[in-house]
Design a protein around this motif. Structure first.
Motif, PDB file in Angstrom:
ATOM      1  N   ASN A 933      25.462  41.586  34.294  1.00 17.00           N
ATOM      2  CA  ASN A 933      25.422  41.912  32.857  1.00 17.00           C
ATOM      3  C   ASN A 933      26.010  40.792  32.010  1.00 17.00           C
ATOM      4  OD1 ASN A 933      24.134  44.313  33.269  1.00 17.00           O
ATOM      5  ND2 ASN A 933      25.981  45.564  33.131  1.00 17.00           N
ATOM      6  N   GLY A 934      25.680  39.556  32.354  1.00 22.78           N
ATOM      7  CA  GLY A 934      26.117  38.421  31.567  1.00 22.78           C
ATOM      8  C   GLY A 934      27.513  37.936  31.866  1.00 22.78           C
ATOM      9  N   VAL A 935      28.240  38.600  32.756  1.00 22.87           N
ATOM     10  CA  VAL A 935      29.617  38.226  33.095  1.00 22.87           C
ATOM     11  C   VAL A 935      29.611  37.502  34.445  1.00 22.87           C
ATOM     12  CG1 VAL A 935      31.945  39.053  33.558  1.00 22.87           C
ATOM     13  CG2 VAL A 935      30.546  40.173  31.805  1.00 22.87           C
ATOM     14  N   VAL A 936      30.165  36.289  34.462  1.00 26.95           N
ATOM     15  CA  VAL A 936      30.244  35.517  35.705  1.00 26.95           C
ATOM     16  C   VAL A 936      31.497  35.934  36.468  1.00 26.95           C
ATOM     17  CG1 VAL A 936      30.473  33.222  36.694  1.00 26.95           C
ATOM     18  CG2 VAL A 936      28.997  33.581  34.710  1.00 26.95           C
ATOM     19  N   TYR A 937      31.329  36.245  37.733  1.00 26.32           N
ATOM     20  CA  TYR A 937      32.451  36.654  38.577  1.00 26.32           C
ATOM     21  C   TYR A 937      33.046  35.419  39.245  1.00 26.32           C
ATOM     22  CZ  TYR A 937      31.624  41.603  37.939  1.00 26.32           C
ATOM     23  OH  TYR A 937      31.518  42.860  37.384  1.00 26.32           O
ATOM     24  N   ASP A 938      34.355  35.291  39.137  1.00 26.21           N
ATOM     25  CA  ASP A 938      35.050  34.116  39.659  1.00 26.21           C
ATOM     26  C   ASP A 938      35.263  34.277  41.161  1.00 26.21           C
ATOM     27  OD1 ASP A 938      36.543  31.881  40.124  1.00 26.21           O
ATOM     28  OD2 ASP A 938      37.826  32.127  38.362  1.00 26.21           O
ATOM     29  N   LEU A 939      34.272  33.858  41.914  1.00 27.15           N
ATOM     30  CA  LEU A 939      34.336  33.993  43.365  1.00 27.15           C
ATOM     31  C   LEU A 939      35.396  33.076  43.959  1.00 27.15           C
ATOM     32  CD1 LEU A 939      30.506  34.048  44.154  1.00 27.15           C
ATOM     33  CD2 LEU A 939      32.002  35.998  43.802  1.00 27.15           C
ATOM     34  N   GLU A 940      35.548  31.896  43.388  1.00 29.11           N
ATOM     35  CA  GLU A 940      36.482  30.936  43.970  1.00 29.11           C
ATOM     36  C   GLU A 940      37.914  31.429  43.887  1.00 29.11           C
ATOM     37  OE1 GLU A 940      35.880  27.135  42.255  1.00 29.11           O
ATOM     38  OE2 GLU A 940      33.914  26.827  43.206  1.00 29.11           O
ATOM     39  N   GLU A 941      38.315  31.959  42.730  1.00 32.60           N
ATOM     40  CA  GLU A 941      39.691  32.438  42.600  1.00 32.60           C
ATOM     41  C   GLU A 941      39.961  33.612  43.521  1.00 32.60           C
ATOM     42  OE1 GLU A 941      42.395  31.361  40.922  1.00 32.60           O
ATOM     43  OE2 GLU A 941      41.186  29.563  40.629  1.00 32.60           O
ATOM     44  N   ARG A 942      39.001  34.531  43.628  1.00 30.97           N
ATOM     45  CA  ARG A 942      39.209  35.688  44.510  1.00 30.97           C
ATOM     46  C   ARG A 942      39.218  35.253  45.967  1.00 30.97           C
ATOM     47  NH1 ARG A 942      39.061  40.978  43.123  1.00 30.97           N
ATOM     48  NH2 ARG A 942      39.796  40.024  41.193  1.00 30.97           N
ATOM     49  N   ALA A 943      38.423  34.232  46.307  1.00 33.26           N
ATOM     50  CA  ALA A 943      38.376  33.768  47.692  1.00 33.26           C
ATOM     51  C   ALA A 943      39.690  33.134  48.120  1.00 33.26           C
ATOM     52  CB  ALA A 943      37.229  32.769  47.865  1.00 33.26           C
ATOM     53  N   LYS A 944      40.445  32.583  47.182  1.00 35.84           N
ATOM     54  CA  LYS A 944      41.711  31.943  47.520  1.00 35.84           C
ATOM     55  C   LYS A 944      42.725  32.924  48.081  1.00 35.84           C
ATOM     56  CE  LYS A 944      41.258  28.272  44.040  1.00 35.84           C
ATOM     57  NZ  LYS A 944      41.785  27.727  42.769  1.00 35.84           N
ATOM     58  N   VAL A 945      42.580  34.201  47.754  1.00 29.99           N
ATOM     59  CA  VAL A 945      43.545  35.207  48.205  1.00 29.99           C
ATOM     60  C   VAL A 945      42.905  36.211  49.157  1.00 29.99           C
ATOM     61  CG1 VAL A 945      44.985  34.982  46.146  1.00 29.99           C
ATOM     62  CG2 VAL A 945      43.086  36.592  46.132  1.00 29.99           C
ATOM     63  N   THR A 946      41.742  35.862  49.717  1.00 24.87           N
ATOM     64  CA  THR A 946      41.026  36.782  50.596  1.00 24.87           C
ATOM     65  C   THR A 946      40.799  36.130  51.949  1.00 24.87           C
ATOM     66  OG1 THR A 946      39.879  37.720  48.676  1.00 24.87           O
ATOM     67  CG2 THR A 946      38.975  38.219  50.851  1.00 24.87           C
ATOM     68  N   ALA A 947      41.205  36.809  53.009  1.00 26.90           N
ATOM     69  CA  ALA A 947      41.027  36.287  54.356  1.00 26.90           C
ATOM     70  C   ALA A 947      39.557  36.265  54.725  1.00 26.90           C
ATOM     71  CB  ALA A 947      41.807  37.145  55.351  1.00 26.90           C
ATOM     72  N   GLY A 948      39.158  35.236  55.439  1.00 22.40           N
ATOM     73  CA  GLY A 948      37.783  35.138  55.915  1.00 22.40           C
ATOM     74  C   GLY A 948      36.809  34.599  54.895  1.00 22.40           C
ATOM     75  N   VAL A 949      37.294  34.285  53.693  1.00 24.03           N
ATOM     76  CA  VAL A 949      36.439  33.746  52.645  1.00 24.03           C
ATOM     77  C   VAL A 949      37.114  32.498  52.091  1.00 24.03           C
ATOM     78  CG1 VAL A 949      35.178  34.217  50.526  1.00 24.03           C
ATOM     79  CG2 VAL A 949      35.732  36.098  52.076  1.00 24.03           C
TER      80      VAL A 949
END
Length: 1315
Positions: A933-949
């Motif tokens: 819906n026009g909002v970009v999800y910050d995958l990189e920031e969330r990946a920094k605190v998520t194991a396996g990503v």
């Protein structure tokens, strides 16, 4: 909005939510059984099957009588009605079948009313709702109403029932009592609420009321102040309009007027609920179940009202300036204003009601009796027969541009009254004597959903048609004969008359006030079966639906509708799709570049389906970096003038873009810059770093900055002050030297959070002789971080978790992915009642599934190519009220139309998981640019605190890509990287393993360059010949690389042929020296390059690199210095139509250089060839790797061997130190003769030692030669080319003695020992 305002607004929204929660709790407590306590007489029905099947027995869990209600006929005209005794709030209904029977109802609808007239169907999600009923006779099925209803009478309408039985039902209605003061407004009286003080300055308002009317126009409330503030709520064409003005400036620079419209068809004589909540400029405007949130225009927060606010119309003082607005006619109840119950105050005579002629506290019943037609309905009514006058009038409302209103047969002919393209049209066909057809029409745009009246009158040889009572616009026409009526009139359809044109355009809509022969038809008598007949008609009900309110066409799309559906015209909006939801444009210049576009002007839409409108920018893609340019209105070298009384001259810079559009570019850019220049003469710029600046500029968020181009925030200096090269060393800007000659300070502003420059205030231009010129360049931003925002999933069990997402009636999801796995879940979202799921299946199919109510829908798109190719692919999914769409890579697409009621409500998804969280096979690969819906999800920031990503998708190539040797390409993997050696002559994990083969006598390898087969020879210097297919090439440059070792000569090492007489050959001559032969045309004899350094047929591995670019040929042999040669001017530079490459021997048809054949082709090459590569083609590797499909043939015995040809690890010798270099013949060797001759003993010892060393040296050489000769045809081995002194008597000894870095890899099939 200021930060404080934002906080207060959040508090306000929170209070609204709390209020809603409280209301929800109250509604949960509203659970009384309303039907069970009622007497038998409160239940009525259309009919009963027998005495024990009466309506009064239809109580839940009762078995009196026959155990429930069943009608006489099981059809869709039956109904069961419950009189609740008074108005009640109804929140749920529960049903059972008839006790211990085969009679139950599977589906049904509900109607409700306050008066047993003008029934209203229950609507949900914009449609007449169908409830799911029972599947047996005993189990109770309860349906909670999404929106509670207020009514006294409830009608149960069976739609489907058990076909093995009959209609049967027992039911219960749940809710609670409801009471409210009602005031009837007659269009004259108004209710005036006088304030306790003469003036009210309000920051917050809460107003609520319920109204019911049959009038299209009328003022419901109005309040105003002498300063120009006002609030007004009025009906206009049956739509509700709220107007608010919190204040405008004296000269009109600030416009405070704000108007918002909601609802439609509000003149339906049903109750509608309105709530207005305002806090400062933030407003919630609710009508029935739809809420609009908006902010008022202007900059003021308070509503200033004088004396009073009126309900039901305008006060006398406001009538003169109202433009003739009408007062409200109808009923209101539950009027509250900022906590005061207005209706209660009126009943207690606390307010002024003197304007009422007759104040009543009840709502009069309506005399209207609408008839509802669908596409298969008709109503037949009687009229006078054999009359010479035909008179029919009626009122109708519809959305369809075409439809039959009335049809009647004449004694001789027929008359048809209908809608044609929104006009009322009359067709008269008179068949007496001759066939005469008459057509008249009137009106336009009558399919607007409003009530319209039409009157047709035919008498005395003429006909008249009047629409909406406008006598002045009555259309008249002559009739050639006297008509005679037939006596029967059909309304809405005429299905018995098969040849009638009306079959194709039956009426869908409502009619009322039907008059025949100037008499109003008693439609209640029709309902009772006393007159007329009908089919599929709903009486005393108008269930018209406005499918354009609320407007599901987004981004300004124009909504139009028919009875069944709506459509959106997206022209000029920049969006497309069924609801104008999907942007036509890419999100950035970066995305345009990667879709194959070049530099130019483009429309971009950074937030896609979001609220920011598309806008035009300039894209510069000439370099590796992509720049986005936003231009402004300021011309270069603009003279500064027009200083105010304080000596300040302000220059405003505009970009023809909104702040949101500009920030959407800067926020996602890697960096931004803007050039500024200040040319001056006797005009200072910044003053000292500690002083008050003469000039400053204003950037984003209206912040003031006092640094200049080339400097940075907090440093009040210019570029020359940073570089310490200002005109005046004591100053920090050139202009601060205050000289009479022209100077300039310029540079780039690069702190992007301050950009763009929107204003420059110049403060030193008022002195005598002062002049200044200002340049503010365009804003330039590089890159798009959102486009490359990525995460890499290294484990199938890994996922990223995001909090709840909010899905409106439209939702879109887009992202890029790359993977080498055939299966995996991209993302899924789980809600309390909603879910969605996107996954890859089978390596080539993408699936998009979601639920609509209890139904699960699934869309799938299959790609023609494999999707697990480790390349980027794009997925776009959208669902809206009209359709669901799944698109892959912009070309593979599936569209699924949504049924009525599907996706019609707002959905809340509790959690979003990128990857799989539900135990399914997760995703293994990379996902980037995820946008919902026009909002970009910050995958990189969330990946920094998520194991396996891991953040980003760059893998290990940036860090370890250099390990891919010899032209190998680094390929990203999710746990590391791999090296692609397909375009090299090497193998192995790092492209370092030589691919070679041992050629027996007569062995040859032939590789043919065919059309569309194998790698292309064309490089930067190649050009398609246009003859013989794209597999052939005209080369202006080529690079041939190979290694070899042999004891035999002469022989052909490599021969490259063509379809012309052009060729290239590398041969060993009889003495073992190397010769390169070029024949490109233009010369009588081939151009030859002879390498006479040494005998290369010595069993040692040798490395050759021949590179030609046009006429220049560079030759690298082993470690010797690079030599350069030039083709004669007479030689052609094109190697035309390359055909084949031969290794070891030539076996070719056509004309071949006879010298090659006679001197070098027989018996052929015997020895080892390896790492053979011509441009990007590796023919020997293709011949030895069985898994490679290539146009290669092998004749004779070819044994795989590594040939000992390892890459060079030591730089070539300088020519001055090269014993084989021609200039080294007279070289002076670096030893000191004086020291050697100073001591005779030392000299003699050295001579003796040298003799002993030479003897040992000679023995070793003989052993090596014997051993190599014995095993030269067997096995394979690794070694390194000698990098020692070539002046040694024996090359092998030179390797051992003079190259301490020498290493050797010995194959298990053969071992060499050096002692």
């Amino acid at each position: 909005m200021s930060r404080l305002s934002a906080v207060l607004w959040l508090q306000f929204v929170s209070s609204i939510i709390n209020t809603s929660s409280a209301a929800s709790s109250a509604s949960r407590r509203c659970e009384d059984s309303l039907a069970t306590p009622l007497p038998y007489s409160s239940f009525t029905s259309s009919s009963i099957f027998a005495g024990g099947y009466g309506a009064g027995y239809a109580k839940l869990n009762r078995n009196q009588g026959a155990g429930g209600w069943s009608p006489l006929d099981s059809d869709r005209y039956q109904w069961l009605q419950v009189d609740l005794g008074s108005r009640k709030q109804v929140v749920a209904i529960a049903t059972q079948g008839r006790y211990s029977s085969s009679d139950w109802t599977k589906r049904y609808r509900l109607l409700y009313s306050d008066t047993q007239k003008n029934w209203r169907p229950y609507f949900q999600d914009g449609n007449i709702w169908t409830f799911e009923g029972n599947v047996d006779s005993e189990n109770v099925v309860r349906q909670d109403l999404k929106h509670p209803i207020l009514a006294r009478y409830i009608r149960f309408i069976p739609l489907h029932w058990n076909k093995e039985g009959r209609i049967g039902v027992r039911l219960e209605v749940y809710g609670c009592s409801y009471w409210a003061d009602v005031i009837s407004f007659d269009g004259q009286g108004i209710v005036s609420y006088r304030f306790r003080s003469k003036k009210m300055k309000l920051v917050k308002d809460v107003i609520s009321l319920r109204f019911r009317t049959m009038a299209r126009d009328g003022v419901l409330l109005h309040g105003e102040g002498q300063q120009g503030d006002y609030i007004s709520l009025e009906l206009h064409r049956a739509r509700l309009q709220l107007s608010i003005n919190l204040g405008s400036s004296q000269y009109g620079s600030i416009k405070g007027h704000t108007a918002v419209t909601s609802g439609s068809l509000l003149d339906d004589d049903h109750w509608h609920s309105v709530v207005i909540e305002r806090y400062r400029r933030n407003v919630n405007f609710s009508l029935d179940q739809h809420t609009q949130q908006f902010r008022t225009n202007g900059e003021f927060d308070h509503l200033d009202l004088d004396y009073e606010i009126s309900f039901g119309g305008l006060p006398v003082s406001a009538k003169q300036s109202s433009g003739g607005k009408e007062n409200f006619v109808g009923c209101m109840e539950g009027i509250t204003y900022n906590g005061d119950n207005i209706t209660s105050l009126v009943r207690r005579k606390k307010l002024d009601t003197t304007s009422f002629r007759n104040l009543t506290f009840s709502c009069a019943e309506s005399n209207s009796f609408p008839v509802f037609f669908n596409s298969t309905s008709f109503l037949r009514l009687p009229g006078q027969s054999d009359s010479d006058t035909l008179s029919v009038s009626l009122s109708f409302r519809t959305w369809n541009p075409n439809g039959l209103l009335m049809f009647t047969r004449l004694v001789d002919g027929w008359v048809e009254l209908g809608l044609v393209e929104g006009k009322v049209t009359v067709y008269m066909n008179v068949t007496q004597k001759k066939n005469t057809r008459i057509e008249i029409s009137s009106g336009s745009g009558l399919n607007d959903g409003q009530w319209h009246s039409v009157h047709l009158n035919a008498l005395e040889n003429h006909a008249m048609l009047t629409v909406d009572g406008d006598e002045a616009s009555t259309v008249r026409t002559a009739i050639p004969i006297q008509i005679q009526t037939g006596g029967a009139y059909y309304f809405g359809g005429y299905f018995l008359h098969t040849y009638s044109r009306s079959l194709q355009r039956s009426f869908q809509g409502c009619m009322q006030m039907i008059n025949i022969d100037d008499h109003l038809v008693d439609l209640r008598a029709v309902e009772q079966g006393l007159i007329g007949t009908f089919e599929n008609v709903s009486l005393d009900m108008c269930a018209i639906i406005d499918r354009c309110v609320p407007n599901h066409c987004e981004h300004g799309g124009q909504c139009s509708q028919t009875w069944d559906t709506f459509s959106c015209n997206c022209s000029g909006t920049g969006y497309t799709g069924a609801t104008c939801h999907t942007s036509l444009y890419q999100q950035s210049c970066e995305e345009y570049k990667h879709s194959g576009k070049s530099s130019g002007s483009y429309w971009i839409d950074p937030d896609g389906s979001g609220s920011i409108a598309p806008f035009r920018v300039s894209c510069d893609m000439t370099e590796d970096l992509v720049w986005t340019t936003l231009r402004n209105n300021l011309s270069p070298q603009t003279s500064v003038s027009g200083a105010d009384q304080d000596g300040k001259a302000a220059l405003h810079i505009t970009y023809n873009l909104t702040d949101e559009q500009i920030q959407s570019v800067t926020s996602r850019a890697e960096n931004c810059e803007q050039y500024v220049a200040y040319a001056c003469r006797v005009s200072r710029l910044l003053n000292s770093p500690d002083g008050v600046p003469f000039t400053w500029w204003v950037g984003r968020a209206n912040e003031r900055h006092s640094y200049w181009g080339g400097s940075g925030p907090g440093i009040q200096k210019c570029a020359c002050g940073i570089d310490h090269n200002c005109t005046d060393p004591k100053r920090f800007c050139n202009c601060d030297a205050d000289l009479r000659s022209w100077k300039e300070d310029s540079g780039l502003l690069v702190y992007k959070d301050h950009l763009p420059v929107t204003q420059v205030v110049v403060g030193d231009v008022n002195r005598a002789g002062s002049e200044a010129k200002l340049t503010v360049g365009p804003l330039r931003c590089q890159g798009d971080r959102d486009y490359w925002n990525a995460a890499s999933f290294s484990s199938p069990a890994s996922f990223l978790h995001f909090q709840s997402i909010h899905g409106e009636t439209s939702m879109d999801i887009s992202f890029y992915f790359k993977t080498s796995s055939t299966h995996g879940v991209f993302l899924e979202s789980l809600g309390t009642s909603s879910f969605l799921h996107i996954e890859l299946r089978g390596g080539s199919v993408v699936l998009f599934s979601f639920n609509v109510g209890s139904e699960r829908l699934e869309l799938s798109v299959r790609s023609a190519q494999s999707l697990n190719d480790d390349q980027w692919h794009r997925v776009e999914a959208e669902k809206n009220i009209k359709e669901a769409v799944l698109q892959l890579d912009g070309q593979f697409k599936e569209v699924r139309l949504m049924g009525q009621g599907h996706a019609g409500s707002t959905e809340f998804y509790r959690d979003l998981y990128v990857g799989a969280s539900s135990g399914q096979r997760g995703f293994l690969g990379c996902i980037r640019a995820l946008k919902i819906n026009g909002v970009v999800y910050d995958l990189e920031e969330r990946a920094k605190v998520t194991a396996g990503v891991n953040p980003s998708c760059q893998g290990h190539c940036n860090s370890f890509g250099m390990h891919c040797k010899n032209g190998g390409k680094c390929v990203e993997q999710y746990n590391g990287y791999s090296c692609d050696c397909s375009l090299t002559a090497y193998d192995g994990p790092f492209c370092t393993v030589d691919v070679g083969g041992y050629f027996e006598t007569g062995t040859l390898v032939r590789y043919d360059f065919l059309s569309d087969v194998g790698p292309s020879l064309l490089g930067d210097g190649g050009s398609s010949s246009g003859v013989g297919g794209p597999g052939e090439a005209n080369l202006t440059q080529e690079e041939l690389v190979f290694s070899f070792s042999t004891y035999s000569s002469p022989s052909i090492l490599v021969y490259i042929s063509s379809r012309t007489q052009d060729y290239m050959a590398v041969v060993l001559r009889h003495n073992g020296t190397l010769q390169i032969r070029y024949s490109l045309g233009g010369l009588t004899e081939p151009y030859t390059i002879d390498i006479d350094h040494r005998n290369l047929a010595n069993g040692q591995p040798h490395f050759v690199n021949i590179t030609r670019k046009m006429r220049e040929i560079q030759l690298q042999l082993d470690h010797y210095p690079l030599s350069t040669h030039t083709l004669p001017e007479a030689s052609d530079t094109h190697f035309n139509l390359v055909k084949s490459i031969f290794l070891g021997k030539v076996f070719e048809t056509g004309q071949i250089d006879p010298i090659l054949i006679e001197r070098y082709n027989t018996p052929g090459f015997v020895g080892c060839l390896s790492r053979v590569q011509l441009n990007s083609v590796a023919p020997l590797k293709a011949a030895l790797r069985l898994g490679l499909s290539a146009p290669v043939n092998t004749h004779g015995i070819l044994v795989p061997s590594n040939c000992g040809a390892s890459p060079l690890t030591i730089s070539p010798l300088a020519s001055a130190n090269d014993p084989w270099h021609i200039e080294a013949a007279g070289a002076v060797f670096p030893f000191k003769e004086e020291k050697a001759g100073s001591d005779g003993v030392n000299r003699n010892s050295a001579i003796i030692g040298g003799i002993i060393s030479m003897v040992i040296f000679t023995v070793l050489c003989i052993m090596v030669i014997v051993i190599r000769h014995m095993f030269r045809h067997k096995g394979s081995y690794h070694t390194n080319e000698a990098k020692g002194a070539e002046s040694a008597d024996c090359a092998d000894a030179a390797i051992i003695v003079n190259d301490p870095a020498f290493t050797e890899t010995i194959d298990e099939s053969k071992k060499e020992w050096f002692i």
